[in-house]
Design a protein around this motif. Sequence first.
Motif, PDB file in Angstrom:
ATOM      1  N   ASN A  64     -20.724 117.790 109.775  1.00 19.08           N
ATOM      2  CA  ASN A  64     -20.990 116.357 109.847  1.00 19.08           C
ATOM      3  C   ASN A  64     -22.128 116.003 108.886  1.00 19.08           C
ATOM      4  OD1 ASN A  64     -21.409 113.704 110.471  1.00 19.08           O
ATOM      5  ND2 ASN A  64     -21.675 114.004 112.667  1.00 19.08           N
ATOM      6  N   PHE A  65     -21.749 115.395 107.745  1.00 20.80           N
ATOM      7  CA  PHE A  65     -22.708 114.943 106.754  1.00 20.80           C
ATOM      8  C   PHE A  65     -22.808 113.415 106.772  1.00 20.80           C
ATOM      9  CE2 PHE A  65     -21.731 119.137 105.114  1.00 20.80           C
ATOM     10  CZ  PHE A  65     -22.903 119.556 104.488  1.00 20.80           C
ATOM     11  N   PHE A  66     -22.583 112.811 107.912  1.00 16.12           N
ATOM     12  CA  PHE A  66     -22.611 111.345 107.998  1.00 16.12           C
ATOM     13  C   PHE A  66     -23.964 110.822 107.501  1.00 16.12           C
ATOM     14  CE2 PHE A  66     -23.694 107.365 110.006  1.00 16.12           C
ATOM     15  CZ  PHE A  66     -22.542 106.620 109.886  1.00 16.12           C
ATOM     16  N   GLY A  67     -23.904 109.857 106.571  1.00 12.37           N
ATOM     17  CA  GLY A  67     -25.131 109.240 106.085  1.00 12.37           C
ATOM     18  C   GLY A  67     -26.013 110.148 105.259  1.00 12.37           C
ATOM     19  N   ALA A  68     -25.500 111.302 104.841  1.00 16.22           N
ATOM     20  CA  ALA A  68     -26.315 112.244 104.067  1.00 16.22           C
ATOM     21  C   ALA A  68     -26.455 111.791 102.622  1.00 16.22           C
ATOM     22  CB  ALA A  68     -25.689 113.634 104.129  1.00 16.22           C
ATOM     23  N   LYS A  82     -11.646 118.600 107.278  1.00 19.30           N
ATOM     24  CA  LYS A  82     -12.047 117.820 108.447  1.00 19.30           C
ATOM     25  C   LYS A  82     -13.556 117.583 108.515  1.00 19.30           C
ATOM     26  CE  LYS A  82      -8.061 119.019 111.314  1.00 19.30           C
ATOM     27  NZ  LYS A  82      -7.588 119.520 112.625  1.00 19.30           N
ATOM     28  N   ALA A  83     -14.256 117.780 107.404  1.00 19.05           N
ATOM     29  CA  ALA A  83     -15.682 117.463 107.375  1.00 19.05           C
ATOM     30  C   ALA A  83     -15.875 115.954 107.332  1.00 19.05           C
ATOM     31  CB  ALA A  83     -16.346 118.108 106.166  1.00 19.05           C
ATOM     32  N   CYS A  84     -17.038 115.507 107.776  1.00 18.70           N
ATOM     33  CA  CYS A  84     -17.348 114.078 107.771  1.00 18.70           C
ATOM     34  C   CYS A  84     -18.434 113.799 106.743  1.00 18.70           C
ATOM     35  CB  CYS A  84     -17.808 113.624 109.155  1.00 18.70           C
ATOM     36  SG  CYS A  84     -18.345 111.882 109.190  1.00 18.70           S
ATOM     37  N   PHE A  85     -18.086 112.967 105.751  1.00 18.20           N
ATOM     38  CA  PHE A  85     -19.038 112.490 104.762  1.00 18.20           C
ATOM     39  C   PHE A  85     -19.089 110.969 104.775  1.00 18.20           C
ATOM     40  CE2 PHE A  85     -18.780 116.782 103.312  1.00 18.20           C
ATOM     41  CZ  PHE A  85     -19.898 117.014 102.524  1.00 18.20           C
ATOM     42  N   ALA A  86     -18.750 110.373 105.902  1.00 17.57           N
ATOM     43  CA  ALA A  86     -18.739 108.918 105.998  1.00 17.57           C
ATOM     44  C   ALA A  86     -20.128 108.358 105.708  1.00 17.57           C
ATOM     45  CB  ALA A  86     -18.285 108.488 107.389  1.00 17.57           C
ATOM     46  N   ASP A 104     -13.255 113.022 106.282  1.00 15.42           N
ATOM     47  CA  ASP A 104     -13.606 111.621 106.492  1.00 15.42           C
ATOM     48  C   ASP A 104     -14.672 111.238 105.470  1.00 15.42           C
ATOM     49  OD1 ASP A 104     -14.569 109.168 107.290  1.00 15.42           O
ATOM     50  OD2 ASP A 104     -15.054 109.761 109.347  1.00 15.42           O
ATOM     51  N   LEU A 105     -14.275 110.423 104.480  1.00 12.99           N
ATOM     52  CA  LEU A 105     -15.217 109.933 103.471  1.00 12.99           C
ATOM     53  C   LEU A 105     -15.303 108.411 103.501  1.00 12.99           C
ATOM     54  CD1 LEU A 105     -13.586 112.606 101.934  1.00 12.99           C
ATOM     55  CD2 LEU A 105     -15.525 112.173 100.431  1.00 12.99           C
ATOM     56  N   TYR A 122      -4.445 113.816 102.709  1.00 11.43           N
ATOM     57  CA  TYR A 122      -4.601 113.264 104.060  1.00 11.43           C
ATOM     58  C   TYR A 122      -6.042 112.872 104.388  1.00 11.43           C
ATOM     59  CZ  TYR A 122       0.145 115.009 104.789  1.00 11.43           C
ATOM     60  OH  TYR A 122       1.499 115.259 104.678  1.00 11.43           O
ATOM     61  N   ALA A 123      -6.922 112.853 103.414  1.00  8.86           N
ATOM     62  CA  ALA A 123      -8.308 112.445 103.669  1.00  8.86           C
ATOM     63  C   ALA A 123      -8.385 110.944 103.911  1.00  8.86           C
ATOM     64  CB  ALA A 123      -9.200 112.835 102.497  1.00  8.86           C
ATOM     65  N   ASP A 124      -9.426 110.533 104.610  1.00  9.51           N
ATOM     66  CA  ASP A 124      -9.669 109.107 104.867  1.00  9.51           C
ATOM     67  C   ASP A 124     -10.661 108.610 103.825  1.00  9.51           C
ATOM     68  OD1 ASP A 124     -10.136 106.575 105.845  1.00  9.51           O
ATOM     69  OD2 ASP A 124     -10.142 107.203 107.939  1.00  9.51           O
ATOM     70  N   LEU A 125     -10.156 107.845 102.854  1.00  8.33           N
ATOM     71  CA  LEU A 125     -10.971 107.325 101.766  1.00  8.33           C
ATOM     72  C   LEU A 125     -11.085 105.808 101.842  1.00  8.33           C
ATOM     73  CD1 LEU A 125      -9.453 109.507  98.883  1.00  8.33           C
ATOM     74  CD2 LEU A 125     -11.595 109.907 100.084  1.00  8.33           C
ATOM     75  N   ASN A 126     -10.941 105.260 103.015  1.00  8.36           N
ATOM     76  CA  ASN A 126     -11.082 103.818 103.169  1.00  8.36           C
ATOM     77  C   ASN A 126     -12.490 103.382 102.760  1.00  8.36           C
ATOM     78  OD1 ASN A 126      -8.486 103.505 104.185  1.00  8.36           O
ATOM     79  ND2 ASN A 126      -9.136 103.753 106.306  1.00  8.36           N
ATOM     80  N   LYS A 127     -12.568 102.426 101.867  1.00  9.51           N
ATOM     81  CA  LYS A 127     -13.826 101.867 101.358  1.00  9.51           C
ATOM     82  C   LYS A 127     -14.656 102.898 100.595  1.00  9.51           C
ATOM     83  CE  LYS A 127     -14.143  98.397 105.039  1.00  9.51           C
ATOM     84  NZ  LYS A 127     -14.990  97.812 106.101  1.00  9.51           N
ATOM     85  N   THR A 128     -14.061 104.009 100.195  1.00 10.50           N
ATOM     86  CA  THR A 128     -14.772 105.014  99.406  1.00 10.50           C
ATOM     87  C   THR A 128     -14.836 104.567  97.955  1.00 10.50           C
ATOM     88  OG1 THR A 128     -13.937 106.740 100.880  1.00 10.50           O
ATOM     89  CG2 THR A 128     -14.819 107.454  98.767  1.00 10.50           C
ATOM     90  N   SER A 129     -15.956 104.843  97.309  1.00  8.81           N
ATOM     91  CA  SER A 129     -16.149 104.441  95.918  1.00  8.81           C
ATOM     92  C   SER A 129     -16.417 105.655  95.042  1.00  8.81           C
ATOM     93  CB  SER A 129     -17.326 103.459  95.815  1.00  8.81           C
ATOM     94  OG  SER A 129     -17.619 103.175  94.466  1.00  8.81           O
ATOM     95  N   PHE A 130     -15.557 105.853  94.014  1.00 12.17           N
ATOM     96  CA  PHE A 130     -15.784 106.855  92.983  1.00 12.17           C
ATOM     97  C   PHE A 130     -16.149 106.119  91.700  1.00 12.17           C
ATOM     98  CE2 PHE A 130     -13.298 109.541  95.808  1.00 12.17           C
ATOM     99  CZ  PHE A 130     -13.802 110.818  95.588  1.00 12.17           C
ATOM    100  N   GLU A 131     -17.289 106.443  91.129  1.00 14.25           N
ATOM    101  CA  GLU A 131     -17.727 105.787  89.901  1.00 14.25           C
ATOM    102  C   GLU A 131     -18.131 106.828  88.862  1.00 14.25           C
ATOM    103  OE1 GLU A 131     -21.354 102.900  88.341  1.00 14.25           O
ATOM    104  OE2 GLU A 131     -20.778 102.835  90.458  1.00 14.25           O
ATOM    105  N   SER A 132     -17.618 106.671  87.647  1.00  9.85           N
ATOM    106  CA  SER A 132     -17.955 107.577  86.538  1.00  9.85           C
ATOM    107  C   SER A 132     -17.778 109.038  86.947  1.00  9.85           C
ATOM    108  CB  SER A 132     -19.404 107.331  86.069  1.00  9.85           C
ATOM    109  OG  SER A 132     -19.581 105.991  85.672  1.00  9.85           O
TER     110      SER A 132
END
Length: 241
Positions: A64-68, A82-86, A104-105, A122-132
């Motif tokens: 669980n890396f939530f908010g890391a 199944k790690a959490c990076f939300a 979970d990202l 199958y990852a959850d990338l809702n509202k995930t942002s990849f830039e450059s």
Amino acid sequence: MRYFSQQKLDQLLAAHAEWLQEPVGEAMSLCNCDLRGMDLRGRSLMRVQLENVVLAGCDLRDCNFFGAMLRKVDLQAADLRKACFASSFCEQIDARDSNWQQADLISAIIKLSDFSHANLAYADLNKTSFESSVLDQAILSYTHTVRFSLSRSSARNAQLDHAMLDFATIYACDLRGANLNAASLRQLKSFEHVAVAGLQAKDVVIEGGRFTGWFDASPEADGSQRHDADWMRQQLTKADL
């Protein structure tokens, strides 16, 4: 580069768990550390700050890396299923060949990072942002990517088949050879300035959406075969570009 024994790391994580219960002061911060070989599976690293840390090849399943906050972290070939990076912030991450299946990202911000050959199926990338960032030959099949953002990035030969890209933003990206077969592209917020030579787009679902700017269909992405938005919209219903 510092090294920890498993006992020392366990003590740090225990102290961090106590801080999470009563967050006085700053979150745990690890800098210039090599944590390869450590037992981290299923651990909670919520809101932890990592900078110049090596986690290459580590078993990080269910962590669980939530908010890391991660900067210059080496995650090459790490197992992050199944790690959490939300709500995490990741910058200059090396995630080549890593496995993020069902991770979970949600709302993660990822900048200047390399996810080449990573598996995010199958990852959850809702509202995930990849830039450059680089996602060349990455697997994003069957991902939930509603309100996903991909800007100024390369996703050459990436697998995005069956991805749900509703309300997504794709801007100034290299999608040459990418697979969008059976993807959902409803109400795209933006789809513009994209290199699309060899893009596969069978059975895509298009409903509304904002297509603007130019689309480069030249194999070398040299601008010699630029087309307008109407051309792009039509091509997305065809098999190949």
